[in-house]
Design an enzyme around this catalytic site. Sequence first.
Site, PDB file in Angstrom:
ATOM      1  CB  THR A  50      -8.146  14.326  27.087  1.00 39.72           C
ATOM      2  OG1 THR A  50      -7.254  13.567  28.046  1.00 39.72           O
ATOM      3  CG2 THR A  50      -8.929  15.400  26.804  1.00 39.72           C
ATOM      4  CG  ASP A  66      -4.698   8.170  37.265  1.00 34.45           C
ATOM      5  OD1 ASP A  66      -3.787   9.479  36.837  1.00 34.45           O
ATOM      6  OD2 ASP A  66      -5.512   8.890  38.205  1.00 34.45           O
TER       7      ASP A  66
HETATM    8  C1  GLA Z   1      -8.111  11.574  37.576  1.00 33.56           C
HETATM    9  C2  GLA Z   1      -8.148  10.615  36.713  1.00 33.56           C
HETATM   10  C3  GLA Z   1      -7.785   9.752  35.667  1.00 33.56           C
HETATM   11  C4  GLA Z   1      -7.988  11.547  34.799  1.00 33.56           C
HETATM   12  C5  GLA Z   1      -7.720  12.894  35.507  1.00 33.56           C
HETATM   13  C6  GLA Z   1      -7.423  14.267  34.835  1.00 33.56           C
HETATM   14  O1  GLA Z   1      -6.165  12.068  37.748  1.00 33.56           O
HETATM   15  O2  GLA Z   1      -7.714   9.775  38.052  1.00 33.56           O
HETATM   16  O3  GLA Z   1      -8.645   8.709  35.306  1.00 33.56           O
HETATM   17  O4  GLA Z   1      -9.484  11.539  34.644  1.00 33.56           O
HETATM   18  O5  GLA Z   1      -8.065  12.643  36.307  1.00 33.56           O
HETATM   19  O6  GLA Z   1      -7.023  13.888  33.886  1.00 33.56           O
END
Ligand code: GLA
Length: 385
Positions: free
Chosen positions: A37, A174
């Site tokens: 999302t 993240d």
């Molecule tokens: C990875 C990406 C995040 C996010 C997740 C899925 O961790 O680094 O930015 O898009 O996947 O939610």
Amino acid sequence: MTDVADRAAAGFEREFGGSPAGRWAAPGRVNLIGEHTDYNDGFVLPFALPLRTVAAAQPQAGPRWTVWSELSGETIDFGADEVAEPGRVTDWGAYVAGVVWALREAGHDVPGARLAIASDVPLGAGLSSSAALEAAVLTALVDLGGLDLPAERQPRLAQRAENAYVGAPTGIMDQSAAIRCRDGHALFLDCRTEEVEHIPFDLHAAGLAMLVVDSRAPHRHADGEYAARRRSCEAAAERLGVRALRDVGVDQLDAALARLDDPETRRRARHVVTEDQRVLDTVALLRAGRTREIGPLLTASHVSMRDDFEITVPEIDTAVEAALGAGALGARMTGGGFGGCVLALVGADAADAVADAVTTAYADKGFQAPTHVTVLPAAGAARLD
Ligand code: GLA
């Protein structure tokens, strides 16, 4: 093993002599709910893990960065030329050079530094070891240089390092988790406005535990598939005439889906729109202190990732099914997909039984044995000393 902060300091002394000016720690994360999302301008609800990456750092003269990593055992060294353009520093060093590059691009006078890095965040488990590394280095350089970059603006910069220097088209979840999370809380983040609310997430008080199972599934084509999901979502938003899928509410979902011709694009859009709503519903339950009741939302998120977004793998689905079969209140894959970890919300005394059930199910299918740990929400990036 000794504490990660001690290992970073010991590494610094051995490699560079003397003591570092300070140590900065940044955590790995799990995402409670809200998957794929973030790059749709939507909502996420990660929390930081008690597993951290620590950078012990000391300024050095000139635009020069010398970095030792415990994990690789190597020391790399780069100057202004190497950070001037993406691609010159590679492998794990790209995350460090990317942060320097992004800071300089944003006009900051980045201090040269010696850095020694140690980490407890496992690589390749979908727990955002890369964001932890970026955040540890970023906070160290910001403090050492006295740079004017408040915490709320740091995630965007670390994301830019990852997108433009490392070349991974990730969203902002993240880096936000690594930098902005608070101990005992989940981070409710609006990825469009970057507004956050720290949502109390007291598992102990609710008589619950959070089990994190590392599926040990090899990441199969994860990078290409991630980029493909992103493209599908952007195509759906364009077709629907909205800036991002976040702008489609669940009450408008049926009408929106009817306007998408391609069945795959429809499924991708349905995941994102319903997942945003599941984040809002989870936040509402947590705010009301109804923590036990979030289980079905976690499981629904998993089903949506499995059937509509199609980012799970057999090991992951096996772990979720086994956990639920053994009495977990809810379970889902966390992170980008195609491997990584499964979260299971369990009664405080059920964690071992649920973990055993997953191990047994794995053995039955001939999968490599999974590992597991129970976790509590921890703090985001901070200077240690
Ligand atoms: C990875 C990406 C995040 C996010 C997740 C899925 O961790 O680094 O930015 O898009 O996947 O939610």
